[in-house]
Scaffold this active site. Structure first.
Site, PDB file in Angstrom:
ATOM      1  N   TYR A  82       1.097   1.899  11.351  1.00 25.32           N
ATOM      2  CA  TYR A  82       1.262   0.874  10.307  1.00 25.32           C
ATOM      3  C   TYR A  82       0.950  -0.502  10.886  1.00 25.32           C
ATOM      4  O   TYR A  82       0.178  -1.282  10.311  1.00 25.32           O
ATOM      5  CB  TYR A  82       2.700   0.934   9.788  1.00 25.32           C
ATOM      6  CG  TYR A  82       3.063  -0.121   8.766  1.00 25.32           C
ATOM      7  CD1 TYR A  82       2.567  -0.052   7.473  1.00 25.32           C
ATOM      8  CD2 TYR A  82       3.925  -1.172   9.090  1.00 25.32           C
ATOM      9  CE1 TYR A  82       2.913  -1.006   6.522  1.00 25.32           C
ATOM     10  CE2 TYR A  82       4.286  -2.125   8.149  1.00 25.32           C
ATOM     11  CZ  TYR A  82       3.782  -2.040   6.869  1.00 25.32           C
ATOM     12  OH  TYR A  82       4.127  -2.982   5.933  1.00 25.32           O
ATOM     13  N   LYS A  91      -1.942  -3.315   9.854  1.00 27.77           N
ATOM     14  CA  LYS A  91      -1.674  -4.692   9.409  1.00 27.77           C
ATOM     15  C   LYS A  91      -2.337  -5.694  10.364  1.00 27.77           C
ATOM     16  O   LYS A  91      -2.816  -6.744   9.936  1.00 27.77           O
ATOM     17  CB  LYS A  91      -0.173  -4.939   9.294  1.00 27.77           C
ATOM     18  CG  LYS A  91       0.509  -4.136   8.171  1.00 27.77           C
ATOM     19  CD  LYS A  91      -0.018  -4.492   6.791  1.00 27.77           C
ATOM     20  CE  LYS A  91       0.793  -3.858   5.658  1.00 27.77           C
ATOM     21  NZ  LYS A  91       0.283  -4.166   4.327  1.00 27.77           N
TER      22      LYS A  91
HETATM   23  N1  LIG Z   1       9.182  -3.609   1.777  1.00 34.40           N
HETATM   24  C1  LIG Z   1       9.069  -4.084   2.993  1.00 34.40           C
HETATM   25  O1  LIG Z   1      10.054  -4.150   3.775  1.00 34.40           O
HETATM   26  C2  LIG Z   1       7.753  -4.615   3.475  1.00 34.40           C
HETATM   27  C3  LIG Z   1       7.740  -5.326   4.688  1.00 34.40           C
HETATM   28  C4  LIG Z   1       6.537  -5.844   5.149  1.00 34.40           C
HETATM   29  C5  LIG Z   1       5.380  -5.651   4.406  1.00 34.40           C
HETATM   30  N2  LIG Z   1       5.420  -4.953   3.233  1.00 34.40           N
HETATM   31  C6  LIG Z   1       4.154  -4.775   2.507  1.00 34.40           C
HETATM   32  O2  LIG Z   1       4.330  -5.143   1.156  1.00 34.40           O
HETATM   33  C7  LIG Z   1       3.411  -4.427   0.326  1.00 34.40           C
HETATM   34  C8  LIG Z   1       4.164  -3.822  -0.860  1.00 34.40           C
HETATM   35  O3  LIG Z   1       5.159  -2.949  -0.349  1.00 34.40           O
HETATM   36  P1  LIG Z   1       6.456  -2.543  -1.167  1.00 34.40           P
HETATM   37  O4  LIG Z   1       7.608  -2.778  -0.284  1.00 34.40           O
HETATM   38  O5  LIG Z   1       6.436  -3.136  -2.522  1.00 34.40           O
HETATM   39  O6  LIG Z   1       6.202  -0.970  -1.219  1.00 34.40           O
HETATM   40  P2  LIG Z   1       6.479   0.112  -2.370  1.00 34.40           P
HETATM   41  O7  LIG Z   1       7.672  -0.243  -3.152  1.00 34.40           O
HETATM   42  O8  LIG Z   1       6.434   1.418  -1.643  1.00 34.40           O
HETATM   43  O9  LIG Z   1       5.184  -0.031  -3.304  1.00 34.40           O
HETATM   44  C9  LIG Z   1       3.922   0.282  -2.773  1.00 34.40           C
HETATM   45  C10 LIG Z   1       2.866  -0.067  -3.799  1.00 34.40           C
HETATM   46  O10 LIG Z   1       1.583   0.258  -3.233  1.00 34.40           O
HETATM   47  C11 LIG Z   1       0.922   1.136  -4.138  1.00 34.40           C
HETATM   48  N3  LIG Z   1       0.035   2.057  -3.453  1.00 34.40           N
HETATM   49  C12 LIG Z   1       0.322   2.971  -2.499  1.00 34.40           C
HETATM   50  N4  LIG Z   1      -0.775   3.679  -2.182  1.00 34.40           N
HETATM   51  C13 LIG Z   1      -1.780   3.199  -2.961  1.00 34.40           C
HETATM   52  C14 LIG Z   1      -3.144   3.507  -3.115  1.00 34.40           C
HETATM   53  N5  LIG Z   1      -3.739   4.489  -2.438  1.00 34.40           N
HETATM   54  N6  LIG Z   1      -3.878   2.795  -4.003  1.00 34.40           N
HETATM   55  C15 LIG Z   1      -3.305   1.819  -4.731  1.00 34.40           C
HETATM   56  N7  LIG Z   1      -2.022   1.498  -4.659  1.00 34.40           N
HETATM   57  C16 LIG Z   1      -1.265   2.173  -3.778  1.00 34.40           C
HETATM   58  C17 LIG Z   1       2.036   1.893  -4.846  1.00 34.40           C
HETATM   59  O11 LIG Z   1       1.533   2.480  -6.023  1.00 34.40           O
HETATM   60  P3  LIG Z   1       2.084   3.949  -6.521  1.00 34.40           P
HETATM   61  O12 LIG Z   1       3.347   3.690  -7.284  1.00 34.40           O
HETATM   62  O13 LIG Z   1       0.967   4.469  -7.353  1.00 34.40           O
HETATM   63  O14 LIG Z   1       2.338   4.759  -5.278  1.00 34.40           O
HETATM   64  C18 LIG Z   1       3.017   0.759  -5.084  1.00 34.40           C
HETATM   65  O15 LIG Z   1       2.628   0.001  -6.183  1.00 34.40           O
HETATM   66  C19 LIG Z   1       2.763  -3.375   1.236  1.00 34.40           C
HETATM   67  O16 LIG Z   1       1.484  -3.803   1.627  1.00 34.40           O
HETATM   68  C20 LIG Z   1       3.687  -3.338   2.439  1.00 34.40           C
HETATM   69  O17 LIG Z   1       3.021  -2.934   3.618  1.00 34.40           O
HETATM   70  C21 LIG Z   1       6.575  -4.431   2.762  1.00 34.40           C
END
Ligand SMILES: NC(=O)c1ccc[n+]([C@@H]2O[C@H](COP(=O)([O-])OP(=O)(O)OC[C@H]3O[C@@H](n4cnc5c(N)ncnc54)[C@H](OP(=O)(O)O)[C@@H]3O)[C@@H](O)[C@H]2O)c1
Length: 247
Positions: free
Chosen positions: A160, A164
């Protein structure tokens, strides 16, 4: 429509992408292009969001694993579509494993979704971004992708973090290749979403198993960074708490 601010967000159906979609759609005179993997399944969660005066929602299909979805989604916009002002490459995935155990499939899965997804999105949206008076391309990144700070976290986040770090590199490269573009990776913090809480259940079990940053705090900080983002000489790796992250 032509005077509206146009915003495109991927992964708009849940988590950080959904909260960002709600925020920008609630503003007046905004055209929100919500990109999701499955528009049919996700239309309800998006269509019921409150809209600001004169604001509209358009849902498109972009699966980050598709080499053609982003281009096709942009090509399907009405021919009169004037510009895109803000693209937020938010969709992302994570699977934790120590470096010794990372499989080829796991590594490529992260690279395909977290790196190629935003790259193809930029290539598809650039013709319309160029038509904006102040184009912004934002990547929701992670401090786990900091070459300095990422490996110091105690989580087995090699695949991961490497993805990033890759997208951070490309985003900073865009900063230097396009002199009018604000190209900015932002870390949203360890946030209470499906992704954040799944890892917190394992790595913060002793603290209650919840990610430490509420979705509300994360989005407030990320939006402040996006709204205030201007070009800087060196480019930045921003964070929801307004303390830049080391590359
Ligand atoms: N939450 C954290 O602690 C955290 C920390 C640092 C960075 N981030 C970053 O923040 C961003 C959003 O994360 P989140 O926490 O909101 O995660 P999340 O709740 O797991 O949501 C992930 C999103 O990405 C979409 N996705 C996954 N695979 C995909 C694909 N192949 N094509 C298009 N969409 C896809 C999912 O759609 P589906 O519903 O269709 O699966 C969902 O809308 C990510 O880039 C993550 O790396 C998160």
């Amino acid at each position: 429509m032509s005077t509206n601010t146009v915003v495109l967000i991927t992964g708009a159906n849940r988590g950080i992408g959904h909260a960002l979609t709600a925020e920008y759609l609630s503003r007046p005179h905004t055209t929100l292009i919500a990109a999701v993997r499955d528009p049919k399944a996700n239309s309800k969660a998006l269509e019921t969001l409150p809209k600001g005066t004169g604001s509209t929602l358009l849902t498109v299909k972009i699966d980050s694993l598709s080499p053609t979805d982003a281009k096709a989604a942009i090509a399907a916009l009405p021919p009169s579509f004037p510009h895109i002002d803000l693209v937020i490459a938010n969709a992302g995935v994570t699977v934790f494993n120590p470096v010794l155990d990372i499989t080829v499939d796991e590594y490529l899965y992260h690279q395909n979704i977290n790196v190629l997804g935003p790259l193809l999105l930029f290539q598809a949206t650039w013709p319309l971004l160029q038509k904006s008076a102040a184009p912004k391309f934002i990547v929701i990144s992670s401090s786990l992708g900091s070459v300095k700070a990422g490996p110091e976290w105690g989580m087995p986040s090699g695949a991961y973090g490497a993805s990033k770090a890759s997208i951070n590199y490309l985003t900073r490269k865009l900063h230097f290749e396009h002199e009018r573009l604000v190209a900015l990776p932002i870390c949203p913090g360890w946030t209470q979403t499906d992704m954040g809480n799944e890892s917190a259940a394992v790595f913060r079990a002793a603290e209650g198993g919840l990610a430490p940053v509420t979705l509300e705090d994360s989005i407030r900080g990320v939006v402040k960074e996006i709204d205030g983002a201007i070009r800087t000489e060196e480019g930045r790796f921003a964070c929801y708490d307004h303390k830049d992250v080391a590359w």
